[in-house]
Motif scaffolding. Structure first.
Motif, PDB file in Angstrom:
ATOM      1  N   ARG A 197      -6.595   3.373   2.111  1.00 40.51           N
ATOM      2  CA  ARG A 197      -6.446   2.068   1.466  1.00 40.51           C
ATOM      3  C   ARG A 197      -6.016   0.994   2.462  1.00 40.51           C
ATOM      4  O   ARG A 197      -6.503  -0.139   2.437  1.00 40.51           O
ATOM      5  CB  ARG A 197      -5.436   2.165   0.316  1.00 40.51           C
ATOM      6  N   PHE A 224      -4.145   0.440  -7.980  1.00 42.40           N
ATOM      7  CA  PHE A 224      -5.058  -0.699  -7.893  1.00 42.40           C
ATOM      8  C   PHE A 224      -4.249  -1.909  -7.435  1.00 42.40           C
ATOM      9  O   PHE A 224      -3.093  -2.078  -7.826  1.00 42.40           O
ATOM     10  CB  PHE A 224      -5.715  -0.929  -9.255  1.00 42.40           C
ATOM     11  N   GLY A 225      -4.842  -2.780  -6.613  1.00 44.18           N
ATOM     12  CA  GLY A 225      -4.096  -3.861  -5.967  1.00 44.18           C
ATOM     13  C   GLY A 225      -3.665  -4.981  -6.888  1.00 44.18           C
ATOM     14  O   GLY A 225      -3.933  -6.153  -6.613  1.00 44.18           O
ATOM     15  N   HIS A 244     -12.072  -8.118  -1.894  1.00 45.19           N
ATOM     16  CA  HIS A 244     -12.094  -6.732  -1.424  1.00 45.19           C
ATOM     17  C   HIS A 244     -11.459  -5.805  -2.458  1.00 45.19           C
ATOM     18  O   HIS A 244     -12.023  -4.753  -2.795  1.00 45.19           O
ATOM     19  CB  HIS A 244     -11.350  -6.625  -0.088  1.00 45.19           C
ATOM     20  N   GLU A 245     -10.286  -6.183  -2.951  1.00 42.80           N
ATOM     21  CA  GLU A 245      -9.594  -5.340  -3.938  1.00 42.80           C
ATOM     22  C   GLU A 245     -10.444  -5.165  -5.194  1.00 42.80           C
ATOM     23  O   GLU A 245     -10.568  -4.058  -5.732  1.00 42.80           O
ATOM     24  CB  GLU A 245      -8.246  -5.967  -4.303  1.00 42.80           C
ATOM     25  N   ARG A 279      -8.066  -2.476   3.663  1.00 37.36           N
ATOM     26  CA  ARG A 279      -7.521  -3.826   3.543  1.00 37.36           C
ATOM     27  C   ARG A 279      -7.483  -4.535   4.896  1.00 37.36           C
ATOM     28  O   ARG A 279      -7.745  -5.741   4.985  1.00 37.36           O
ATOM     29  CB  ARG A 279      -6.126  -3.758   2.916  1.00 37.36           C
ATOM     30  N   THR A 306      -1.421  -7.458  -5.136  1.00 39.10           N
ATOM     31  CA  THR A 306      -2.191  -8.359  -4.262  1.00 39.10           C
ATOM     32  C   THR A 306      -2.866  -9.443  -5.070  1.00 39.10           C
ATOM     33  O   THR A 306      -2.828 -10.634  -4.718  1.00 39.10           O
ATOM     34  CB  THR A 306      -3.247  -7.559  -3.478  1.00 39.10           C
ATOM     35  N   ASN A 361     -12.265  -1.541  -6.385  1.00 38.56           N
ATOM     36  CA  ASN A 361     -11.997  -0.994  -7.724  1.00 38.56           C
ATOM     37  C   ASN A 361     -13.277  -0.885  -8.540  1.00 38.56           C
ATOM     38  O   ASN A 361     -13.501   0.107  -9.247  1.00 38.56           O
ATOM     39  CB  ASN A 361     -10.989  -1.881  -8.462  1.00 38.56           C
ATOM     40  N   THR A 385       0.827  -1.204   0.000  1.00 43.23           N
ATOM     41  CA  THR A 385       0.000   0.000   0.000  1.00 43.23           C
ATOM     42  C   THR A 385       0.859   1.250   0.000  1.00 43.23           C
ATOM     43  O   THR A 385       0.586   2.208  -0.731  1.00 43.23           O
ATOM     44  CB  THR A 385      -0.936   0.008   1.233  1.00 43.23           C
ATOM     45  N   SER A 387     -10.894  -5.656   5.644  1.00 41.45           N
ATOM     46  CA  SER A 387     -11.190  -6.857   4.860  1.00 41.45           C
ATOM     47  C   SER A 387     -10.672  -8.104   5.564  1.00 41.45           C
ATOM     48  O   SER A 387     -11.381  -9.112   5.678  1.00 41.45           O
ATOM     49  CB  SER A 387     -10.559  -6.749   3.468  1.00 41.45           C
TER      50      SER A 387
END
Length: 326
Positions: free
Chosen positions: A159, A280-281, A225-226, A163, A284, A230, A146, A166
């Motif tokens: 952010r 954007f993740g 979650h990601e 997370r 991840t 988004n 992050t 989440s």
């Protein structure tokens, strides 16, 4: 009368009482019951009765009691057809009316269930420690990822908090299921529905539902979650009429292993730009999650919407409904 009543009371317990002479041969046993003293042991030693390591240990402790003339307490493991049985044994010297040591006197109480509970507790504590370390490693990885892509501190905080929340939500499901894991349908409802303006009306989940292991639950929950964040910010959940289809299927790998294919497909949303937003993740989704579950992942930026596919090995899940997979 007192002695009689005492013995009668002892007969209703699991406590056995015994006496041995200075040669450590049993003179008598009271209330041997279902213990290792249940048979006729009069005139026998512990090596005769128990044999092996158990007999040697009992003999050694009792001999030390005679030599030092001090009481002792020890736990005795006795093999049986159902596994080890444990006894709490306490012994002290026995003296005659003149104070001369004539042997030992002792008690034996079975503590097998207590030992099993202790072992279960130790196992749970080791498991808790292991999972806590894993969770801290995940948090450290998320913090680094992050921070790497955040432009400002407030952006990082927003952010990162999302997370962490989440992870906490997924952990709640895992904990409620006694650490067995989490079912995918619950993870979807927990991680995605909150970001859909029309709730689950915008989310379609099809395919077999599965129970994910605790590790897979946390990471799949993080991936959902990601994707949801988004989609709510830039994708199909950011506009009326947008849809997300989440599909599962069981697929066979080239090696013959069965894997779970989990796909996320967005439709009816804004047209997706070809260039990726580094914030954007993607790290991840493409690296952290698949590596953590031992699977594979693919993230595609299609004009009609983002498509994400995650392959999870069968060691990380079990089917909830066999019929749904057929």
């Amino acid at each position: 009368m007192v002695a009689y009543k005492t013995l009668k009371a002892l007969a209703n317990t699991d406590l056995a009482v015994f006496a041995q002479d200075v040669g450590l041969r049993y003179q008598w046993v009271f209330n041997g019951g279902n213990s290792w003293l249940q048979s006729d042991v009069t005139g026998k030693s512990d090596l005769d009765v128990l044999g092996g390591a158990a007999g040697e240990r009992a003999s050694a402790v009792k001999q030390e009691v005679l030599d030092r003339q001090v009481p002792a307490r020890f736990e005795l493991a006795v093999p049986s057809q159902r596994g080890l049985r444990w006894f709490d044994v306490r012994v002290d010297v026995d003296r005659d009316d003149d104070g001369v040591v004539v042997g030992i006197i002792g008690t034996s109480m079975e503590i097998t269930e207590q030992k099993r509970r202790e072992e279960t507790l130790k196992t749970l504590l080791r498991e808790l420690s292991h999972r806590s370390k894993n969770l801290l490693a995940i948090i450290q990885s998320l913090a680094s990822q992050t921070a790497r892509h955040a432009v400002t501190v407030p952006e990082f905080l927003v952010r990162f908090r999302g997370r962490i929340q989440s992870l906490a939500s997924s952990q709640d499901i895992v904990t409620d299921a006694d650490w067995r894991g989490a079912d995918l349908a619950s993870l979807i409802a927990m991680q995605v529905e909150r970001y859909a303006p029309d709730g689950m009306q915008q989310i379609m989940f099809t395919g077999p539902d599965v129970y994910l292991t605790p590790t897979a639950s946390l990471h799949v929950g993080l991936a959902l979650h990601e994707l949801a964040v988004n989609a709510a910010s830039y994708g199909s959940l950011s506009v009326p009429g947008g849809r997300v289809a989440i599909r599962t299927a069981l697929v066979e790998s080239e090696g013959g292993d069965i894997r779970l294919s989990l796909s996320w497909v967005e439709t009816n949303g804004p047209r997706v730009k070809a260039d990726r937003d580094a914030r954007f993740g993607t790290s991840t989704l493409e690296r952290i999650v698949p590596n953590s579950v031992g699977g594979e992942a693919r993230l595609e930026y299609l004009p009609e919407g983002i498509r994400y596919t995650l392959l999870v090995p069968d060691s990380q899940f079990e089917l909830i409904d066999e019929k749904a997979a057929s």
